[in-house]
Design an enzyme around this catalytic site. Structure first.
Site, mmCIF file in Angstrom:
data_model
loop_
_atom_site.group_PDB
_atom_site.id
_atom_site.type_symbol
_atom_site.label_atom_id
_atom_site.label_comp_id
_atom_site.label_asym_id
_atom_site.label_seq_id
_atom_site.Cartn_x
_atom_site.Cartn_y
_atom_site.Cartn_z
ATOM 1 N N SER A 234 0.823 -1.196 0.000
ATOM 2 C CA SER A 234 0.000 0.000 0.000
ATOM 3 C C SER A 234 0.866 1.257 0.000
ATOM 4 O O SER A 234 1.713 1.434 -0.872
ATOM 5 C CB SER A 234 -0.950 -0.036 1.202
ATOM 6 O OG SER A 234 -1.991 0.886 1.063
ATOM 7 N N HIS B 45 -7.516 -5.801 -0.088
ATOM 8 C CA HIS B 45 -6.323 -4.964 -0.212
ATOM 9 C C HIS B 45 -5.085 -5.629 0.403
ATOM 10 O O HIS B 45 -4.020 -5.021 0.445
ATOM 11 C CB HIS B 45 -6.602 -3.622 0.489
ATOM 12 C CG HIS B 45 -5.590 -2.556 0.247
ATOM 13 N ND1 HIS B 45 -5.241 -2.112 -1.022
ATOM 14 C CD2 HIS B 45 -4.833 -1.822 1.121
ATOM 15 C CE1 HIS B 45 -4.333 -1.152 -0.908
ATOM 16 N NE2 HIS B 45 -4.056 -0.967 0.378
ATOM 17 N N ASP C 82 -10.321 -4.416 -5.470
ATOM 18 C CA ASP C 82 -9.746 -3.709 -4.333
ATOM 19 C C ASP C 82 -10.516 -2.413 -4.124
ATOM 20 O O ASP C 82 -10.503 -1.531 -4.976
ATOM 21 C CB ASP C 82 -8.261 -3.424 -4.594
ATOM 22 C CG ASP C 82 -7.537 -2.819 -3.397
ATOM 23 O OD1 ASP C 82 -8.201 -2.237 -2.523
ATOM 24 O OD2 ASP C 82 -6.296 -2.933 -3.343
#
Length: 277
Positions: A95, A245, A217
């Site tokens: 991320s 995610h 996602d």
């Protein structure tokens, strides 16, 4: 005064010659790598750490001004690299750590050999001609929710970023991870994450990069993976057929295999064989 290793709760596992540095994402700590780190350590030296304010890091080292920007977290990564005298690193960022790590690789490309981005996004806010996934008002509401009802925010977000129908335990684990962070630090980390725009820096990234995009996602839409692949000069895009995610937690074996296969690519022929199965 605590050392850098104490500040970031740095841990080293495995005894391989090649080093992998694993960097966790928002609302998490190094425990989020528990499903793939032991297997990676069979062949690699694996470095784990917590960002300041997460996990068992030294929370007294947290400074709002420093960590209001991704560059503050980038500095910590470079500190760890220098402290452990790391070189030719294989970096894996989840991320927002994809962008934090990218900033480190742009500043010190000689330290990095391969780079993996899991669920990355250079910009989360929609703009004309760019799909980031959120309107600016969405982010403002999210940050307000964190201030007004932190536990309620965690309970709301956890099922959004996971697949509770298939893995309710993962959703529960994420709720617990979110609420374990100091609310003020979490809110400032969220603002740094969702309000940043790293698109202008993409062209400066020279380290060979694998982008792992989840097909469903809620945080990072599929268009973002396509955008990154088009603008990162030395990138490969792989779309995993998974919802959520956190593929390194929901699909750890497949994620780890992708990472290790990418690390083994040394020639154009290797890359062709890998992409074509």
């Amino acid at each position: 005064m605590k050392t850098i290793q104490q500040r970031n709760n740095v841990k080293v596992i495995g005894k391989g010659e090649q080093t992998i540095l694993l960097a966790h994402g928002f609302g998490c700590d190094q425990s989020m790598w528990q499903y793939i780190a032991p297997a990676l350590a069979e062949n690699y030296r694996v470095i784990l750490f917590d960002y300041v304010g997460a996990g068992d890091s030294d929370i007294t080292a947290y400074q709002s001004e420093k960590y209001s920007s991704a560059h503050g977290y980038k500095k910590d990564i470079l500190d760890i690299i220098d402290e452990l005298e790391l070189k030719d690193i294989h970096f894996v960022g989840h991320s927002v750590s994809s962008m934090i790590g990218m900033l480190a690789a742009i500043e010190r490309p000689e330290c990095f050999k391969k780079f993996v981005m899991i669920g990355p996004s250079p910009c989360y806010i929609n703009e004309p001609g760019y799909t980031g996934g959120f309107e600016a008002s969405d982010i403002a509401e999210l940050l307000t929710m964190m201030e007004m009802n932190f536990t309620g925010w965690a309970n709301y977000l956890a099922p959004v970023v996971t697949d509770p129908a298939k893995d309710p335990q993962l959703t529960k684990n994420m709720e617990q991870s979110f609420v374990s962070v100091d609310p003020q630090i979490a809110r400032e980390f969220a603002e740094m994450t969702f309000m940043s725009d790293h698109r202008k820096g993409l062209a400066s990234m020279t380290v060979p990069t694998l982008i792992i995009q989840c097909s469903d996602d809620s945080i990072v839409p599929i268009e973002v993976g396509d955008y990154l692949h088009a603008h990162l000069p030395a990138s490969t895009l792989h779309v995993m057929q998974v919802k959520g995610h956190y593929p390194h937690m929901s699909k750890p074996t497949e994620t780890r295999q992708l990472i290790e296969e990418f690390f083994l690519i040394n020639t154009e022929e290797d890359e062709w064989q890998w992409k074509n199965g």
